[in-house]
Design a protein around this motif. Structure first.
Motif, PDB file in Angstrom:
ATOM      1  N   PRO A  91       0.816  -1.222   0.000  1.00 35.00           N
ATOM      2  CA  PRO A  91       0.000   0.000   0.000  1.00 35.00           C
ATOM      3  C   PRO A  91       0.849   1.271   0.000  1.00 35.00           C
ATOM      4  O   PRO A  91       0.512   2.245  -0.683  1.00 35.00           O
ATOM      5  CB  PRO A  91      -0.838  -0.133   1.277  1.00 35.00           C
ATOM      6  CG  PRO A  91      -0.945  -1.602   1.500  1.00 35.00           C
ATOM      7  CD  PRO A  91       0.390  -2.154   1.085  1.00 35.00           C
ATOM      8  N   LEU A  92       1.940   1.277   0.748  1.00 34.59           N
ATOM      9  CA  LEU A  92       2.830   2.441   0.749  1.00 34.59           C
ATOM     10  C   LEU A  92       3.456   2.641  -0.622  1.00 34.59           C
ATOM     11  O   LEU A  92       3.463   3.755  -1.158  1.00 34.59           O
ATOM     12  CB  LEU A  92       3.922   2.262   1.812  1.00 34.59           C
ATOM     13  CG  LEU A  92       5.052   3.311   1.787  1.00 34.59           C
ATOM     14  CD1 LEU A  92       4.517   4.702   2.092  1.00 34.59           C
ATOM     15  CD2 LEU A  92       6.159   2.929   2.767  1.00 34.59           C
ATOM     16  N   LEU A  93       3.969   1.575  -1.207  1.00 32.56           N
ATOM     17  CA  LEU A  93       4.617   1.688  -2.519  1.00 32.56           C
ATOM     18  C   LEU A  93       3.621   2.151  -3.586  1.00 32.56           C
ATOM     19  O   LEU A  93       3.964   2.958  -4.461  1.00 32.56           O
ATOM     20  CB  LEU A  93       5.240   0.348  -2.919  1.00 32.56           C
ATOM     21  CG  LEU A  93       6.328  -0.202  -1.983  1.00 32.56           C
ATOM     22  CD1 LEU A  93       6.864  -1.524  -2.523  1.00 32.56           C
ATOM     23  CD2 LEU A  93       7.457   0.807  -1.820  1.00 32.56           C
ATOM     24  N   ALA A  94       2.407   1.663  -3.503  1.00 33.25           N
ATOM     25  CA  ALA A  94       1.388   2.065  -4.477  1.00 33.25           C
ATOM     26  C   ALA A  94       1.091   3.556  -4.368  1.00 33.25           C
ATOM     27  O   ALA A  94       0.948   4.257  -5.386  1.00 33.25           O
ATOM     28  CB  ALA A  94       0.113   1.253  -4.281  1.00 33.25           C
ATOM     29  N   GLN A  95       1.015   4.059  -3.143  1.00 37.90           N
ATOM     30  CA  GLN A  95       0.747   5.488  -2.956  1.00 37.90           C
ATOM     31  C   GLN A  95       1.942   6.335  -3.392  1.00 37.90           C
ATOM     32  O   GLN A  95       1.773   7.426  -3.944  1.00 37.90           O
ATOM     33  CB  GLN A  95       0.397   5.772  -1.499  1.00 37.90           C
ATOM     34  CG  GLN A  95      -0.947   5.224  -1.063  1.00 37.90           C
ATOM     35  CD  GLN A  95      -2.091   5.776  -1.904  1.00 37.90           C
ATOM     36  OE1 GLN A  95      -2.081   6.931  -2.340  1.00 37.90           O
ATOM     37  NE2 GLN A  95      -3.099   4.933  -2.146  1.00 37.90           N
ATOM     38  N   VAL A  96       3.153   5.850  -3.139  1.00 40.24           N
ATOM     39  CA  VAL A  96       4.337   6.583  -3.594  1.00 40.24           C
ATOM     40  C   VAL A  96       4.350   6.664  -5.113  1.00 40.24           C
ATOM     41  O   VAL A  96       4.630   7.733  -5.686  1.00 40.24           O
ATOM     42  CB  VAL A  96       5.622   5.908  -3.060  1.00 40.24           C
ATOM     43  CG1 VAL A  96       6.868   6.448  -3.761  1.00 40.24           C
ATOM     44  CG2 VAL A  96       5.740   6.123  -1.550  1.00 40.24           C
ATOM     45  N   ARG A  97       4.041   5.568  -5.781  1.00 35.31           N
ATOM     46  CA  ARG A  97       3.973   5.591  -7.253  1.00 35.31           C
ATOM     47  C   ARG A  97       2.901   6.565  -7.731  1.00 35.31           C
ATOM     48  O   ARG A  97       3.119   7.335  -8.672  1.00 35.31           O
ATOM     49  CB  ARG A  97       3.697   4.186  -7.789  1.00 35.31           C
ATOM     50  CG  ARG A  97       4.902   3.274  -7.822  1.00 35.31           C
ATOM     51  CD  ARG A  97       4.602   1.994  -8.582  1.00 35.31           C
ATOM     52  NE  ARG A  97       3.674   1.138  -7.840  1.00 35.31           N
ATOM     53  CZ  ARG A  97       4.045   0.170  -7.022  1.00 35.31           C
ATOM     54  NH1 ARG A  97       5.324  -0.075  -6.815  1.00 35.31           N
ATOM     55  NH2 ARG A  97       3.135  -0.555  -6.391  1.00 35.31           N
ATOM     56  N   ARG A  98       1.736   6.522  -7.097  1.00 34.29           N
ATOM     57  CA  ARG A  98       0.634   7.392  -7.523  1.00 34.29           C
ATOM     58  C   ARG A  98       0.998   8.864  -7.351  1.00 34.29           C
ATOM     59  O   ARG A  98       0.810   9.678  -8.273  1.00 34.29           O
ATOM     60  CB  ARG A  98      -0.623   7.059  -6.707  1.00 34.29           C
ATOM     61  CG  ARG A  98      -1.856   7.897  -7.091  1.00 34.29           C
ATOM     62  CD  ARG A  98      -3.051   7.528  -6.227  1.00 34.29           C
ATOM     63  NE  ARG A  98      -2.899   7.980  -4.847  1.00 34.29           N
ATOM     64  CZ  ARG A  98      -3.225   9.217  -4.430  1.00 34.29           C
ATOM     65  NH1 ARG A  98      -3.699  10.119  -5.290  1.00 34.29           N
ATOM     66  NH2 ARG A  98      -3.081   9.546  -3.161  1.00 34.29           N
ATOM     67  N   LEU A  99       1.547   9.210  -6.197  1.00 30.12           N
ATOM     68  CA  LEU A  99       1.854  10.609  -5.930  1.00 30.12           C
ATOM     69  C   LEU A  99       3.061  11.085  -6.729  1.00 30.12           C
ATOM     70  O   LEU A  99       3.160  12.273  -7.057  1.00 30.12           O
ATOM     71  CB  LEU A  99       2.081  10.821  -4.435  1.00 30.12           C
ATOM     72  CG  LEU A  99       0.838  10.608  -3.561  1.00 30.12           C
ATOM     73  CD1 LEU A  99       1.184  10.764  -2.090  1.00 30.12           C
ATOM     74  CD2 LEU A  99      -0.277  11.567  -3.956  1.00 30.12           C
ATOM     75  N   ALA A 100       3.958  10.168  -7.049  1.00 28.12           N
ATOM     76  CA  ALA A 100       5.091  10.550  -7.896  1.00 28.12           C
ATOM     77  C   ALA A 100       4.603  11.049  -9.251  1.00 28.12           C
ATOM     78  O   ALA A 100       5.172  11.985  -9.826  1.00 28.12           O
ATOM     79  CB  ALA A 100       6.034   9.364  -8.068  1.00 28.12           C
ATOM     80  N   GLY A 101       3.543  10.438  -9.736  1.00 32.31           N
ATOM     81  CA  GLY A 101       2.990  10.871 -11.018  1.00 32.31           C
ATOM     82  C   GLY A 101       2.330  12.229 -10.953  1.00 32.31           C
ATOM     83  O   GLY A 101       2.087  12.858 -11.997  1.00 32.31           O
ATOM     84  N   ARG A 102       2.023  12.713  -9.773  1.00 30.03           N
ATOM     85  CA  ARG A 102       1.394  14.017  -9.598  1.00 30.03           C
ATOM     86  C   ARG A 102       2.404  15.098  -9.217  1.00 30.03           C
ATOM     87  O   ARG A 102       2.020  16.248  -9.013  1.00 30.03           O
ATOM     88  CB  ARG A 102       0.322  13.946  -8.511  1.00 30.03           C
ATOM     89  CG  ARG A 102      -0.848  13.029  -8.825  1.00 30.03           C
ATOM     90  CD  ARG A 102      -1.774  12.887  -7.632  1.00 30.03           C
ATOM     91  NE  ARG A 102      -2.983  12.150  -7.968  1.00 30.03           N
ATOM     92  CZ  ARG A 102      -4.097  12.696  -8.415  1.00 30.03           C
ATOM     93  NH1 ARG A 102      -4.163  14.008  -8.568  1.00 30.03           N
ATOM     94  NH2 ARG A 102      -5.149  11.958  -8.706  1.00 30.03           N
ATOM     95  N   SER A 103       3.687  14.720  -9.077  1.00 30.37           N
ATOM     96  CA  SER A 103       4.679  15.620  -8.500  1.00 30.37           C
ATOM     97  C   SER A 103       5.618  16.195  -9.546  1.00 30.37           C
ATOM     98  O   SER A 103       6.024  15.493 -10.482  1.00 30.37           O
ATOM     99  CB  SER A 103       5.505  14.878  -7.439  1.00 30.37           C
ATOM    100  OG  SER A 103       4.668  14.359  -6.431  1.00 30.37           O
ATOM    101  N   ARG A 104       5.960  17.453  -9.361  1.00 36.59           N
ATOM    102  CA  ARG A 104       6.950  18.088 -10.238  1.00 36.59           C
ATOM    103  C   ARG A 104       8.319  17.460 -10.059  1.00 36.59           C
ATOM    104  O   ARG A 104       9.079  17.322 -11.002  1.00 36.59           O
ATOM    105  CB  ARG A 104       7.012  19.592  -9.944  1.00 36.59           C
ATOM    106  CG  ARG A 104       8.039  20.355 -10.778  1.00 36.59           C
ATOM    107  CD  ARG A 104       7.917  21.844 -10.550  1.00 36.59           C
ATOM    108  NE  ARG A 104       8.345  22.248  -9.221  1.00 36.59           N
ATOM    109  CZ  ARG A 104       9.576  22.676  -8.928  1.00 36.59           C
ATOM    110  NH1 ARG A 104      10.518  22.702  -9.876  1.00 36.59           N
ATOM    111  NH2 ARG A 104       9.880  23.061  -7.699  1.00 36.59           N
ATOM    112  N   ARG A 105       8.637  17.088  -8.816  1.00 36.64           N
ATOM    113  CA  ARG A 105       9.906  16.430  -8.552  1.00 36.64           C
ATOM    114  C   ARG A 105       9.729  15.464  -7.385  1.00 36.64           C
ATOM    115  O   ARG A 105       8.795  15.584  -6.588  1.00 36.64           O
ATOM    116  CB  ARG A 105      11.011  17.443  -8.248  1.00 36.64           C
ATOM    117  CG  ARG A 105      10.766  18.271  -7.001  1.00 36.64           C
ATOM    118  CD  ARG A 105      11.762  19.393  -6.869  1.00 36.64           C
ATOM    119  NE  ARG A 105      11.379  20.273  -5.771  1.00 36.64           N
ATOM    120  CZ  ARG A 105      11.810  21.531  -5.618  1.00 36.64           C
ATOM    121  NH1 ARG A 105      12.651  22.053  -6.503  1.00 36.64           N
ATOM    122  NH2 ARG A 105      11.399  22.254  -4.609  1.00 36.64           N
ATOM    123  N   ILE A 106      10.653  14.523  -7.304  1.00 36.77           N
ATOM    124  CA  ILE A 106      10.619  13.475  -6.295  1.00 36.77           C
ATOM    125  C   ILE A 106      11.949  13.506  -5.566  1.00 36.77           C
ATOM    126  O   ILE A 106      13.001  13.730  -6.178  1.00 36.77           O
ATOM    127  CB  ILE A 106      10.401  12.099  -6.949  1.00 36.77           C
ATOM    128  CG1 ILE A 106       9.183  12.126  -7.882  1.00 36.77           C
ATOM    129  CG2 ILE A 106      10.232  11.010  -5.898  1.00 36.77           C
ATOM    130  CD1 ILE A 106       9.171  10.979  -8.858  1.00 36.77           C
TER     131      ILE A 106
END
Length: 334
Positions: A91-106
């Motif tokens: 669940p954590l990894l899935a949310q990190v992937r999802r939010l990475a797609g919404r982020s200008r930078r990681i």
């Protein structure tokens, strides 16, 4: 970026508290010094119940990662003792992937790099992490190019940093990229830190490369040198301070540090002077005095010997060159 720069710090139980405090504190100070648009920092966990740090302090006020919507400026994943469990938390990894797609930078701090790698966000990229975990990261994720030496690295829109306080260096770099060096310098001054240690500065500098724990004489002398650069640090003075002969001191340094006392002192002074050249506007003569060099000319020669450039050139360069002399004062592995 509109009215604010939204920064989400993704955390989990057994997180290293400094990994959270360094970036959030620096961004808060950036706001107080007029960052426009300002940063809005949100701590988030899978459950939304907060995170218990490895120090036992609970970081409350967290949001639920799954509830975060809309565009983000920066997604930052922090590290700590809980990373071992975090890389298996789907669940954590899935949310990190999802939010990475919404982020200008990681970005990641310390072993937070493992979480980004486990989420599949670092394949084909060059990254760093805490020096003690570089080999493990490379072995676990062969598609990722791991360089454990620098304090932080940027590859495209992905930033990775080394252990703990390097989060401060990374955050100052982000502030400078967003708002310019003047604001970043103001934040650094308030934090009483360098602006900012260059990305390719080795994680283990001469100040941290301590001799073996059993050799108290050399360990104590190196600590004294780092804090008293402007004082008399000649071999006789150091020997007298340690209560040993100059000849015995030379043998100790050769065995445990791999160089002579004089060369170790000169390397320490040169590295400290380089940080002042890069992180302040002090004239070279003042830096020379502060770091124990007899004159600006002596400092200039030290820079030429160690870096191959003068102080004026060093001040204009984007990064400090690697320091050949530093390797000589690092402890050989047992």
């Amino acid at each position: 970026m509109g009215q604010e720069r939204r920064v989400v710090i993704a955390a989990y139980d057994q997180v290293q508290i400094l990994d959270v405090a360094c970036p959030s504190g620096a961004l808060e100070l950036a706001n107080s010094h007029g960052a426009a648009p300002p940063y809005r920092v949100e701590l988030a966990t899978v459950s939304g119940r907060g995170a218990r740090s490895s120090a036992g302090i609970v970081l409350a006020g967290a949001r639920r990662l799954g509830a975060i919507t809309g565009p983000l400026d920066t997604l930052m994943v922090v590290g700590g003792a809980g990373t071992r469990a975090a890389v298996l938390d789907e669940p954590l990894l899935a949310q990190v992937r999802r939010l990475a797609g919404r982020s200008r930078r990681i970005a990641s701090v310390c072993t937070g790099t493992f979480v980004l790698a486990a989420a599949g966000l670092l394949d084909g990229r060059r990254v760093t992490t805490h020096w003690g975990y570089g080999e493990l990261l490379a072995a676990a994720f062969p598609a990722v190019t791991v360089d454990p030496a620098p304090l932080y690295l940027r590859d495209g829109n992905v930033y990775t940093s080394a252990g703990v306080t390097s989060a401060l260096d990374l955050t100052l770099a982000l502030v400078e990229a967003d708002h310019g060096p003047t604001l970043a310098r103001a934040v650094a001054r308030e934090l009483v830190t360098y602006l900012h240690r260059p990305a390719d500065q080795a994680q283990i500098s001469m100040f941290l490369a301590a001799p073996s724990p059993g050799n108290r004489v050399v360990r104590d002398l190196l600590g004294y040198v780092a804090g008293h650069l402007a004082e008399d640090l000649s071999p006789p003075a150091l020997a007298a301070r340690a209560g040993v002969t100059a000849r015995h001191l030379a043998r100790l340094f050769a065995t445990h540090v791999g160089t002579t006392p004089a060369r170790a002192v000169r390397a320490a002074r040169t590295e400290a002077a380089a940080h002042l050249v890069r992180g302040s506007e002090l004239p070279l003569a003042a830096i020379a005095r502060r770091c124990g060099f007899g004159s600006a000319e002596t400092l200039r020669q030290a820079f030429l010997d160690h870096y191959g450039v003068t102080g004026d050139t060093l001040r204009r360069m984007p990064d400090i060159p690697s320091l050949p002399g530093a390797a000589a004062v690092q402890t050989p592995e047992a």
